[in-house]
Design an enzyme around this catalytic site. Structure first.
Site, short mmCIF file in Angstrom:
data_model
loop_
_atom_site.label_atom_id
_atom_site.label_comp_id
_atom_site.label_asym_id
_atom_site.label_seq_id
_atom_site.Cartn_x
_atom_site.Cartn_y
_atom_site.Cartn_z
N THR A 70 0.88 -1.28 -0.02
CA THR A 70 0.01 0.00 0.01
C THR A 70 1.09 1.14 -0.12
O THR A 70 0.64 2.08 -0.78
CB THR A 70 -1.10 0.16 1.24
OG1 THR A 70 -1.62 -1.19 1.19
CG2 THR A 70 -1.86 1.13 1.36
N GLN A 182 0.16 -9.51 -6.71
CA GLN A 182 -0.45 -10.71 -6.99
C GLN A 182 0.02 -11.53 -8.01
O GLN A 182 -0.02 -12.90 -7.85
CB GLN A 182 -2.01 -10.55 -7.43
CG GLN A 182 -2.89 -10.09 -6.41
CD GLN A 182 -3.14 -10.85 -5.07
OE1 GLN A 182 -2.73 -11.99 -5.10
NE2 GLN A 182 -3.43 -10.22 -4.07
N HIS A 204 5.04 -10.51 1.48
CA HIS A 204 4.21 -11.38 2.18
C HIS A 204 3.16 -12.32 1.34
O HIS A 204 2.51 -13.28 1.57
CB HIS A 204 3.35 -10.98 3.46
CG HIS A 204 2.08 -10.11 2.95
ND1 HIS A 204 0.71 -10.59 3.13
CD2 HIS A 204 1.94 -8.92 2.55
CE1 HIS A 204 -0.04 -9.51 2.80
NE2 HIS A 204 0.57 -8.61 2.28
N THR A 240 14.78 4.03 8.10
CA THR A 240 15.93 3.02 8.49
C THR A 240 15.56 1.69 7.48
O THR A 240 14.59 1.03 7.57
CB THR A 240 15.96 2.58 9.89
OG1 THR A 240 16.36 3.76 10.70
CG2 THR A 240 17.20 1.68 10.27
N CYS A 326 -14.87 -4.75 2.53
CA CYS A 326 -15.26 -4.49 3.82
C CYS A 326 -15.27 -2.88 3.93
O CYS A 326 -14.21 -2.36 3.72
CB CYS A 326 -14.28 -5.21 4.55
SG CYS A 326 -15.26 -6.08 6.08
#
Lengths: 386, 358
Positions: A70, A182, A204, A240, A326
């Protein structure tokens, strides 16, 4: 044990990443420090950058590590916009697809609301792929007004792949950003071959840790920063260096690439058989979008609500996701499915199953076995509501 | 059993859910989204469906270790509760929306959905008790008289009550807070919610004025003599004394009270305290929480007309869905639209909506 069919949300961390992460976490040193401890950590970061660059087909210096996908999307959208407007105040149009993730959609809306941007959305065909003719016509007519183009490499809800190379060819010197979180590790993704100006990738989603991602940004092109500080990443992103996560991200991406072809064909075969068997068992179900990413299966089940389907699947130990977004904890019809021409009711009745490297035939068998009764029960709840 | 625990994000519903788990039930936490445009933060003791509350409910469910979902009931709530609230005021009544919410949402829309999805019932953090007696499964007041909520649950019929569970009815509120703390539930010290949840400002009069208009009209005495002007008849309540703005003093200097609101003529009628006296009450749309008493037969019992009102000794009977109450001693100031609840000792017999007083 749950049956995890939500790999598009996040995937299990791979051993290579866990090992790299935990080993690096024990090493002290700020990669920006000049002493030997700092230099050792810096070397690890730059080795990882080089390794990741090799995996994604870019120059090492083109990788700007960020905290999340994001953040990388926000940096690209705002950074390109502000840079374009600074050079020419009439370049205020942002061209994006109607099915972008909120990480792209929302910064664009913010620029419209606060910075005078104009948003133009590229319509999407029923198969989930953008209308390339619209892109061609729009750019031909408005070339000088466009600050940037942002179109995702593949869609997170329906898995459709987008023609980024064609957009790049049409765009000429207009910057093209693509959100590829994706795609990495699942389908062919090579930054240089793609020709895009910038791309977002995330750790992730490929088996690395949470909290690290990257914006791949063409060398020599510095966009306006969003965060200011130590200037660690080409003065475009400050903060950092997160050495342990960066090292683990690179390890995960490399592992994902080496397993990609065998896993992708296996996962696609599982997905295709699941789709065929579900349609056979529930004949009025409809698949949203065409097969793109190997692991994504988005299906609408008429006369149900995805909320109810998810609750019932969850109680059977199956983790899936709604085809809805959502908003304040309440599901709303997904803008992606609406953009495909689905009705609100169809959009509210859809589920996304996303398969991944841990998905087995036995898990798919269980899903196919349980789904008809789940749909039947959700239909009973739906008829009560009506 | 498989139970849906309605979780508002407050301390009571969190402990109720935890107790159902302890009792060996398979419990799923459900937070009801009742506003299509929720406030971000709760303010004071108002509201129960802010985003902050839904986070609190989720956190409580996670601590208890149960699945948690948000059910969007905003459309049902608007239609069944908010619109009813406005419609009742528009015809000069004073409704109690909490009763309607229990009747139409928590133990209707939610119960029906839960049952269709394979659940056996709904548990809430209401303070009331269900007891198995020779009369069947019937409702009693909670042991904590200060928290007893049987009044707002008296709109549930025996079918609804059959699937309703109130695990807190045998406990006083202080102990529920202590239990929440002992269970590690972060909501232990959250203030109780009061007021009307869909009026987040707490300004009912202003809320109604915005929606029903604020046409100026006459304030008259019982003879019809005009005494002043009001700014929207909907914003007055029967028995109201303050804020009438009447400058003409009454004969004898007695204070005046709102006696009646006449929406058709947009008139507020005022009079002295004695004129507020009510000794006979008629309620419509009778609902029975247990065995239905024989029609046209007089029974002794207690009538309660406010959520935390005093139970008033009375004789009651019913016929054709109407309940008639004759109070031993008059009460002062009762608006139509309020809930009339009949008790036999601490047992809830049934309820009706006040439609006439004398």
């Amino acid at each position: 044990m749950s049956i995890y069919l939500d790999h598009a949300a996040t995937v299990p961390m791979v051993d290579e990443a866990v090992q790299a992460l935990t080993a690096q976490m024990r090493i002290v040193g700020n990669a920006s420090s000049l002493h030997s401890d700092g230099r050792a950590v810096r070397k690890a970061v730059e080795d990882a950058r080089m390794s990741l660059a090799d995996v994604v087909g870019c120059e090492p210096s083109e990788i700007i590590f960020t905290g999340t996908g994001t953040e990388a999307d926000n940096l690209a959208i705002k950074g390109f916009y502000w840079k374009a407007v600074a050079a020419n105040p009439t370049r205020t149009t942002i061209l994006s697809s109607a099915i972008e993730h909120h990480a792209v959609k929302d910064p664009i809306e913010w620029l419209v609301d606060h910075e005078g941007a104009t948003s133009v959305e590229i319509p999407v065909l029923r198969n989930g792929v953008i209308d390339i003719d619209f892109v061609r016509d729009y750019i031909a007519a408005n070339k000088s007004a466009i600050a940037l183009i942002s179109v995702m490499h593949s869609n997170n809800e329906i898995g459709s792949l987008q023609p980024i190379r064609e957009i790049v060819d049409i765009a000429g010197d207009i910057p093209v950003h693509t959100d590829a979180v994706q795609s990495l590790g699942k389908v062919d993704f090579n930054f240089a071959a793609l020709g895009a100006t910038a791309a977002t990738i995330s750790s992730h989603k490929v088996g690395g840790p949470l909290g690290v991602a990257a914006l791949i940004l063409k060398r020599g092109l510095d966009i306006t920063p969003v965060t200011h500080g130590g200037g660690q990443e080409r003065d475009v992103r400050s903060g950092t260096f997160n050495a342990p996560s960066i090292v683990a991200f690179a390890a995960a991406a490399r592992a994902a690439l080496s397993n990609r072809d065998s896993q992708s064909s296996r996962i696609a075969a599982l997905r295709d058989s699941a789709a065929a068997r579900i349609l056979q068992a529930i004949p009025d179900a409809t698949i949203n979008g065409v097969a793109g990413l190997p692991g994504i299966l988005n299906i609408s089940f008429p006369d149900t609500e995805s909320e109810a389907l998810l609750l019932l699947l969850d109680s059977e130990g199956i983790s899936a996701s709604a085809g809805s977004a959502c908003s304040a904890g309440v599901s709303r019809p997904s803008h992606v499915l609406l953009a495909l021409g689905r009705t609100e009711e169809e959009a509210m009745s859809s589920l996304r199953f996303s398969l991944g490297s841990t998905t087995t035939q036995a898990e798919i068998d269980r899903l196919v076995e349980i789904l008809p009764s789940v749909v039947q029960r959700a239909r009973a709840a739906f008829s009560v509501k009506k | 059993m498989k139970i849906v625990a309605a979780m508002s994000g407050g301390v009571d519903s969190a402990v109720a859910a935890a107790r159902m788990v302890d009792a060996g039930h398979e419990v799923v936490g459900v937070h009801l989204a009742l506003s299509s445009n929720p406030q971000k933060y709760r303010s004071g003791a108002r509201g129960c469906c802010t985003i902050e509350d839904s986070h609190d409910a989720r956190r409580a469910a996670d601590v208890i270790g149960i699945p948690f979902y948000i059910w969007d009931m905003a459309a049902e709530f608007h239609e069944g509760v908010v619109e009813n609230f406005m419609a009742e005021y528009a015809i000069g009544r004073t409704p109690n929306p909490c009763l309607r919410c229990n009747e139409k949402i928590k133990f209707a829309a939610v119960m029906e959905r839960a049952k269709a999805l394979g659940f056996d019932g709904v548990a809430t953090g209401h303070y009331a008790q269900m007891h198995e007696t020779e009369l069947g499964r019937v409702m009693y007041r909670a042991v904590d008289p200060g928290k007893d909520q049987s009044y707002v649950l008296a709109v549930l019929n025996t079918d609804q009550l059959a699937g309703a569970y109130f695990p807190l009815g045998d406990t006083v509120k202080d102990d529920v807070r202590k239990e929440a703390k002992a269970r590690g539930l972060y909501v232990a010290n959250k203030p109780d919610s009061h007021d009307i949840c869909f009026v987040p400002s707490g300004d009912n009069a202003g809320w109604l004025r915005d929606r029903l208009g604020s046409d100026v009209g006459p304030i008259v005495d019982e003879d019809g003599t005009k005494l002043g002007e009001h700014k929207g008849a909907y914003t007055y309540t029967i028995g109201q004394r303050k804020g009438l703005g009447i400058t003409i003093p009454a004969a004898g200097g007695e204070p005046r009270y709102v006696l009646k609101i006449e929406p058709k003529t947009n008139t507020v009628v005022v009079g002295n305290h004695e004129a507020l006296a009510v000794s006979g009450i008629t309620g419509e749309k009778a609902i029975w929480c247990g065995p239905v008493p024989a029609e046209s037969t007089e029974y002794r019992g207690f009538a309660q007309v406010r959520a935390h009102g005093t139970p008033l000794p009375c004789t009651y009977s019913h016929k054709d869905g109407f309940i008639s109450v004759s109070l031993d001693e008059p009460l002062f100031g009762l608006a139509t639209g309020q809930g009339l609840v009949i008790y036999d000792g601490d047992r809830v017999v049934g309820s009706a909506t006040v439609c006439a007083t004398e």
